[in-house]
Design an enzyme around this catalytic site. Structure first.
Site, PDB file in Angstrom:
ATOM      1  N   SER A 116      53.221 130.005  53.442  1.00 23.27           N
ATOM      2  CA  SER A 116      52.602 130.661  52.288  1.00 23.27           C
ATOM      3  C   SER A 116      51.177 130.165  52.135  1.00 23.27           C
ATOM      4  CB  SER A 116      53.378 130.339  51.007  1.00 23.27           C
ATOM      5  OG  SER A 116      52.692 130.819  49.860  1.00 23.27           O
TER       6      SER A 116
ATOM      7  N   TYR B 281      57.477 124.539  45.512  1.00 19.42           N
ATOM      8  CA  TYR B 281      57.200 125.622  46.466  1.00 19.42           C
ATOM      9  C   TYR B 281      55.951 125.310  47.272  1.00 19.42           C
ATOM     10  CZ  TYR B 281      56.497 130.347  48.282  1.00 19.42           C
ATOM     11  OH  TYR B 281      56.329 131.432  49.109  1.00 19.42           O
TER      12      TYR B 281
END
Length: 278
Positions: free
Chosen positions: A158, A175
């Site tokens: 990401s 995350y």
């Protein structure tokens, strides 16, 4: 004497995946499903894997025009499920050419409210389980690879592993940390698995339409677009194109790379008016 025969630089020759077997975890929805479609359209045989039988059935219905697709229900965080998946792939195909580690999860909360269990869940799913599945499938990948055409692993990281995200307002500590860890794990695995004729790369997507991004798009789409130098969110073909390159003959000499596909958002550090909000 050098071979004087012309090389095939055509798109069809460079990116043809006919006869290749691919496994896409988290392949029942979002960019996982889009990547599966792209691989199928380029000739690959694809296994989509997900925890949800219902979502797998819905995905298979959407992929009904493609005969070379199968679905396996499994939980990437469960060791027994990973071994069962490896045994199933070996039984059906004998080897595996492409593994796309796409399954993942997220957790958002303020620092003072961020739970230990939430942090552990994200790290376990996004890092630990990705490593374990790669380890368990490495023999099948090595069986499919050769010096001239190595097998491939593509980890879906990401842009949030490249910068500190702020647009969605709610911190996602685990995350971001997990995706940064996955990027570096990609490099470590590339060094380890290169001699076994396996390349390992990561793609770091920005904002794409999916179940995970629906909430922030409903509230902050204008801010997301303002924070992107190209002024928009991504389109499915922009992920599919990069993954197809990494899986193809054209990508045979690329390994250990982390490729952002985020419209430049991870390098955009300009001040926005909404950053002053309380």
């Amino acid at each position: 004497m050098a071979d004087a025969s012309p090389r095939d630089f055509s798109a069809a020759g460079l990116f043809d995946l006919r006869g290749r077997t691919a496994l896409v975890t988290g392949g029942s929805s979002g960019i996982g499903l889009e990547m599966a479609k792209g691989l199928l359209q380029n000739g690959a045989r694809v296994i989509i894997a997900s925890r949800s039988r219902k979502k797998l059935d819905e995905a298979l219905a959407e992929l009904a025009d493609y005969p070379e697709v199968e679905a396996v229900e499994f939980d990437i965080t469960e060791a027994e499920d990973r071994l069962r998946l490896a045994a199933e792939v070996k039984r059906r195909f004998g080897s595996l050419y492409l593994l796309i580690n796409n399954a993942g999860t997220n957790w958002g909360a303020k620092l003072e409210d961020y739970p230990d269990a939430g942090f552990a869940k994200v790290m376990d799913t996004n890092v630990n389980a990705q490593f374990a599945l790669t380890r368990d499938l490495a023999p099948l990948l090595a069986a499919a690879g050769s010096a001239g055409m190595p097998a491939r692993i593509v980890n879906i990281g990401s842009m949030d592993g490249l910068h500190v995200p702020i647009v969605q307002r709610t911190p996602t500590f685990a995350y971001s940390a997990s995706k940064a860890a996955l990027h570096h794990l990609t490099r470590a695995l590339a060094v380890e698995l290169g001699p076994r004729n396996i390349t390992v790369n990561a793609v770091a997507p920005g904002f794409f339409a999916s179940r995970m991004t629906r909430f922030v798009f409903e509230r902050y789409l204008a801010d997301i677009e303002a924070d992107c130098p190209l002024g928009r969110i991504g389109e499915p073909e922009e992920i599919v194109g990069v993954v197809t390159y990494l899986a193809s003959r054209a990508g045979s000499y690329t390994t250990g790379a982390v490729i952002p596909v985020d419209g430049g958002t991870s390098i955009s550090k300009g001040k926005r008016d909404w950053m002053d909000e309380n």
